[in-house]
Design a protein around this motif. Structure first.
Motif, PDB file in Angstrom:
ATOM      1  N   VAL A 116       0.828  -1.209   0.000  1.00 35.66           N
ATOM      2  CA  VAL A 116       0.000   0.000   0.000  1.00 35.66           C
ATOM      3  C   VAL A 116       0.863   1.260   0.000  1.00 35.66           C
ATOM      4  O   VAL A 116       0.411   2.328  -0.398  1.00 35.66           O
ATOM      5  N   ALA A 117       2.119   1.127   0.400  1.00 37.42           N
ATOM      6  CA  ALA A 117       3.038   2.268   0.378  1.00 37.42           C
ATOM      7  C   ALA A 117       3.297   2.761  -1.045  1.00 37.42           C
ATOM      8  O   ALA A 117       3.730   3.895  -1.241  1.00 37.42           O
ATOM      9  N   ALA A 118       2.999   1.928  -2.042  1.00 39.16           N
ATOM     10  CA  ALA A 118       3.205   2.322  -3.439  1.00 39.16           C
ATOM     11  C   ALA A 118       2.266   3.462  -3.855  1.00 39.16           C
ATOM     12  O   ALA A 118       2.561   4.205  -4.786  1.00 39.16           O
ATOM     13  N   CYS A 119       1.152   3.602  -3.150  1.00 40.61           N
ATOM     14  CA  CYS A 119       0.190   4.657  -3.496  1.00 40.61           C
ATOM     15  C   CYS A 119       0.784   6.021  -3.167  1.00 40.61           C
ATOM     16  O   CYS A 119       1.231   6.263  -2.051  1.00 40.61           O
ATOM     17  N   PRO A 170     -11.540   5.933  -1.880  1.00 37.65           N
ATOM     18  CA  PRO A 170     -10.518   4.897  -2.058  1.00 37.65           C
ATOM     19  C   PRO A 170      -9.094   5.361  -1.720  1.00 37.65           C
ATOM     20  O   PRO A 170      -8.352   4.643  -1.045  1.00 37.65           O
ATOM     21  N   ASN A 171      -8.712   6.559  -2.148  1.00 34.61           N
ATOM     22  CA  ASN A 171      -7.351   7.006  -1.822  1.00 34.61           C
ATOM     23  C   ASN A 171      -7.198   7.277  -0.323  1.00 34.61           C
ATOM     24  O   ASN A 171      -6.121   7.087   0.240  1.00 34.61           O
ATOM     25  N   GLN A 172      -8.268   7.674   0.349  1.00 34.86           N
ATOM     26  CA  GLN A 172      -8.202   7.868   1.795  1.00 34.86           C
ATOM     27  C   GLN A 172      -8.079   6.528   2.524  1.00 34.86           C
ATOM     28  O   GLN A 172      -7.349   6.432   3.515  1.00 34.86           O
ATOM     29  N   ILE A 173      -8.755   5.500   2.027  1.00 30.40           N
ATOM     30  CA  ILE A 173      -8.607   4.157   2.605  1.00 30.40           C
ATOM     31  C   ILE A 173      -7.148   3.719   2.478  1.00 30.40           C
ATOM     32  O   ILE A 173      -6.547   3.208   3.430  1.00 30.40           O
TER      33      ILE A 173
END
Length: 188
Positions: free
Chosen positions: A26-29, A49-52
């Motif tokens: 998830v760190a890739a985001c 979704p980006n906040q999740i």
């Protein structure tokens, strides 16, 4: 800046467990927001979704698992397709929903009831039986006249039927659900 409800506790073990299930870090985001910009349901989410993803990066297990967004996500894969880092966000949302259910986090009992009614309709008829779905949901939720104004119009146009469609392969679909239920009982 701290989000409302955010804790100082970071649950890295939870993040690692989820990452292993989605096979992505998830760190890739990098928070470009493309997943949220095209999400057809983001207007109804408490966390987009980006906040999740950001909450996952911060290790905010409880905030993530309490999110109503997990229950409202249609798993349409729009977010996944738009992600420049190829993060399978739809799969992430599904995995998080399963974890929320397993750990007893339910955003709203009516959301859970709607989801269970939907799944039971597919398990029983091999597809959605709309009249039965709405009737069962309304009865179980205690809101007997929910969407009552829409029914007659849908019946008049032929878009709603009193009886379920007969489809091929119903028996096979029922077997899939039976195996799923059996495997869940075995894990308890």
């Amino acid at each position: 800046m701290r989000l409302k409800g955010q804790t100082r506790t970071v649950d890295r073990e939870f993040v690692a467990e989820v990452e292993s299930e989605i096979d992505t870090a998830v760190a890739a985001c990098y928070q470009c927001g493309k997943c949220t910009a095209d999400c057809p349901l983001s207007f109804s989410f408490d966390y987009t979704p980006n906040q999740i993803l950001r909450l996952m990066q911060l290790g905010q297990k409880e905030m993530v698992l309490r999110s109503e967004s997990l229950w409202y996500c249609a798993t349409c894969y729009t977010c996944t397709i738009r992600c420049p880092k190829e993060i399978d966000i739809a799969k992430l949302m599904s995995v998080l929903l399963i974890k929320a259910r397993q750990e007893g986090y339910v955003a709203d009992h009516k959301i859970r009831l709607a989801q269970e009614t939907f799944v039971n309709s597919v398990a029983r008829y091999g597809r959605i039986f709309e009249a039965g779905l709405v009737g069962t949901y309304n009865l179980k939720s205690g809101d007997l006249f929910n969407n009552a104004d829409i029914g007659p119009r849908l019946l008049a146009t032929g878009k709603l039927r009193f009886l379920p469609h007969r489809i091929k392969g119903r028996r096979e679909i029922r077997k899939i659900f039976d195996r799923l239920r059996s495997s869940r009982k075995g894990k308890r």
